[in-house]
Scaffold this motif. Structure first.
Motif, PDB file in Angstrom:
ATOM      1  N   LEU A   1      85.372  92.388  88.993  1.00 24.45           N
ATOM      2  CA  LEU A   1      84.481  91.548  88.198  1.00 24.45           C
ATOM      3  C   LEU A   1      83.535  92.430  87.392  1.00 24.45           C
ATOM      4  N   ILE A   2      83.479  92.193  86.083  1.00 28.82           N
ATOM      5  CA  ILE A   2      82.599  92.962  85.198  1.00 28.82           C
ATOM      6  C   ILE A   2      81.795  91.986  84.359  1.00 28.82           C
ATOM      7  N   VAL A   3      80.465  92.170  84.348  1.00 25.43           N
ATOM      8  CA  VAL A   3      79.583  91.330  83.550  1.00 25.43           C
ATOM      9  C   VAL A   3      78.697  92.249  82.721  1.00 25.43           C
ATOM     10  N   ARG A   4      78.625  91.965  81.416  1.00 22.22           N
ATOM     11  CA  ARG A   4      77.741  92.723  80.527  1.00 22.22           C
ATOM     12  C   ARG A   4      76.724  91.757  79.945  1.00 22.22           C
ATOM     13  N   ILE A   5      75.437  92.065  80.129  1.00 20.63           N
ATOM     14  CA  ILE A   5      74.346  91.185  79.726  1.00 20.63           C
ATOM     15  C   ILE A   5      73.413  91.956  78.804  1.00 20.63           C
ATOM     16  N   LEU A   6      73.008  91.319  77.702  1.00 21.91           N
ATOM     17  CA  LEU A   6      72.065  91.934  76.777  1.00 21.91           C
ATOM     18  C   LEU A   6      70.639  91.558  77.157  1.00 21.91           C
ATOM     19  N   SER A   7      69.710  92.467  76.906  1.00 20.86           N
ATOM     20  CA  SER A   7      68.305  92.181  77.188  1.00 20.86           C
ATOM     21  C   SER A   7      67.713  91.216  76.167  1.00 20.86           C
ATOM     22  N   LEU A   8      68.405  90.966  75.079  1.00 23.05           N
ATOM     23  CA  LEU A   8      67.957  90.039  74.050  1.00 23.05           C
ATOM     24  C   LEU A   8      68.321  88.617  74.463  1.00 23.05           C
ATOM     25  N   GLY A   9      67.389  87.897  75.033  1.00 27.85           N
ATOM     26  CA  GLY A   9      67.619  86.511  75.441  1.00 27.85           C
ATOM     27  C   GLY A   9      68.522  86.366  76.652  1.00 27.85           C
ATOM     28  N   ALA A  10      68.718  87.421  77.425  1.00 26.29           N
ATOM     29  CA  ALA A  10      69.597  87.398  78.596  1.00 26.29           C
ATOM     30  C   ALA A  10      70.975  86.851  78.230  1.00 26.29           C
ATOM     31  N   THR A  11      71.522  87.314  77.114  1.00 25.42           N
ATOM     32  CA  THR A  11      72.805  86.852  76.606  1.00 25.42           C
ATOM     33  C   THR A  11      73.942  87.526  77.357  1.00 25.42           C
ATOM     34  N   VAL A  12      74.850  86.725  77.916  1.00 23.71           N
ATOM     35  CA  VAL A  12      76.043  87.273  78.557  1.00 23.71           C
ATOM     36  C   VAL A  12      77.007  87.648  77.439  1.00 23.71           C
ATOM     37  N   ARG A  13      77.242  88.939  77.283  1.00 27.63           N
ATOM     38  CA  ARG A  13      78.078  89.432  76.192  1.00 27.63           C
ATOM     39  C   ARG A  13      79.545  89.478  76.575  1.00 27.63           C
ATOM     40  N   GLU A  14      79.810  89.747  77.829  1.00 24.82           N
ATOM     41  CA  GLU A  14      81.186  89.916  78.258  1.00 24.82           C
ATOM     42  C   GLU A  14      81.306  89.552  79.721  1.00 24.82           C
ATOM     43  N   LEU A  15      82.400  88.913  80.095  1.00 23.14           N
ATOM     44  CA  LEU A  15      82.659  88.553  81.488  1.00 23.14           C
ATOM     45  C   LEU A  15      84.145  88.720  81.737  1.00 23.14           C
ATOM     46  N   HIS A  16      84.488  89.646  82.606  1.00 28.15           N
ATOM     47  CA  HIS A  16      85.877  89.861  83.007  1.00 28.15           C
ATOM     48  C   HIS A  16      85.986  89.516  84.479  1.00 28.15           C
ATOM     49  N   ALA A  17      86.929  88.655  84.810  1.00 27.90           N
ATOM     50  CA  ALA A  17      87.149  88.273  86.198  1.00 27.90           C
ATOM     51  C   ALA A  17      88.629  88.406  86.515  1.00 27.90           C
ATOM     52  N   PRO A  18      88.975  89.089  87.589  1.00 29.44           N
ATOM     53  CA  PRO A  18      90.387  89.220  87.931  1.00 29.44           C
ATOM     54  C   PRO A  18      90.950  87.905  88.468  1.00 29.44           C
TER      55      PRO A  18
ATOM     56  N   VAL B   1      67.530  96.950  72.056  1.00 27.54           N
ATOM     57  CA  VAL B   1      68.289  95.972  72.827  1.00 27.54           C
ATOM     58  C   VAL B   1      69.163  96.753  73.810  1.00 27.54           C
ATOM     59  N   ILE B   2      69.018  96.430  75.080  1.00 30.03           N
ATOM     60  CA  ILE B   2      69.726  97.134  76.144  1.00 30.03           C
ATOM     61  C   ILE B   2      70.873  96.264  76.658  1.00 30.03           C
ATOM     62  N   GLU B   3      72.017  96.891  76.924  1.00 31.64           N
ATOM     63  CA  GLU B   3      73.144  96.206  77.544  1.00 31.64           C
ATOM     64  C   GLU B   3      73.230  96.662  78.997  1.00 31.64           C
ATOM     65  N   HIS B   4      73.146  95.707  79.919  1.00 33.12           N
ATOM     66  CA  HIS B   4      73.263  95.991  81.348  1.00 33.12           C
ATOM     67  C   HIS B   4      74.675  95.629  81.781  1.00 33.12           C
ATOM     68  N   THR B   5      75.331  96.531  82.508  1.00 37.26           N
ATOM     69  CA  THR B   5      76.688  96.293  82.985  1.00 37.26           C
ATOM     70  C   THR B   5      76.683  96.249  84.505  1.00 37.26           C
ATOM     71  N   LEU B   6      77.241  95.177  85.052  1.00 37.35           N
ATOM     72  CA  LEU B   6      77.400  95.039  86.494  1.00 37.35           C
ATOM     73  C   LEU B   6      78.897  94.994  86.778  1.00 37.35           C
ATOM     74  N   ALA B   7      79.386  95.906  87.599  1.00 29.31           N
ATOM     75  CA  ALA B   7      80.809  95.976  87.909  1.00 29.31           C
ATOM     76  C   ALA B   7      80.992  95.982  89.419  1.00 29.31           C
ATOM     77  N   ARG B   8      81.829  95.079  89.905  1.00 27.06           N
ATOM     78  CA  ARG B   8      82.139  95.002  91.335  1.00 27.06           C
ATOM     79  C   ARG B   8      83.447  95.738  91.604  1.00 27.06           C
ATOM     80  N   PRO B   9      83.616  96.296  92.798  1.00 27.19           N
ATOM     81  CA  PRO B   9      84.894  96.936  93.141  1.00 27.19           C
ATOM     82  C   PRO B   9      86.074  95.964  93.073  1.00 27.19           C
ATOM     83  N   SER B  10      85.814  94.663  93.189  1.00 31.08           N
ATOM     84  CA  SER B  10      86.880  93.665  93.123  1.00 31.08           C
ATOM     85  C   SER B  10      87.417  93.494  91.704  1.00 31.08           C
TER      86      SER B  10
END
Length: 104
Positions: free
Chosen positions: A36-53, A25-34
């Protein structure tokens, strides 16, 4: 809001764990300079974490815990009343769906 391009997201991946059958199971992390951080698991495209300023750029609880609890309790109450008063299976399923949203 600030005009302009907030920048390209940084994308990374790391191993999150393994399933009983050995599949990784892979965790993909997308982070914007603004911020915003989103962490998504490859298992069912589950959003594991969402941080928004917030509007000041701080990572904060934008909605508020008490408001969320109030909405959850309201949905549960509405669903329970609808379940008790349902006349057929369609209304019962709709009421239970509302209760499901209240549970989270």
């Amino acid at each position: 809001m600030k005009p302009g391009n907030p920048g390209n997201p940084a994308i990374s991946r790391q191993t999150f764990g393994q399933l009983p059958d050995g599949q990784e199971v892979i965790e993909h992390t997308l982070a914007r300079p603004s911020g915003l951080i989103v962490r998504i698991l490859s298992l069912g495209a589950t959003v594991r974490e969402l941080h928004a300023p917030d509007r000041h750029g701080r990572l904060a609880d934008v909605v508020g815990r008490k408001r969320i609890y109030g909405v959850e309790a309201g949905l549960m109450a509405i669903g329970a009343i609808m379940s008790a008063l349902s006349q057929n299976i369609v209304w019962l399923i709709a009421a239970r769906t509302i209760m499901g949203f209240g549970i989270g």
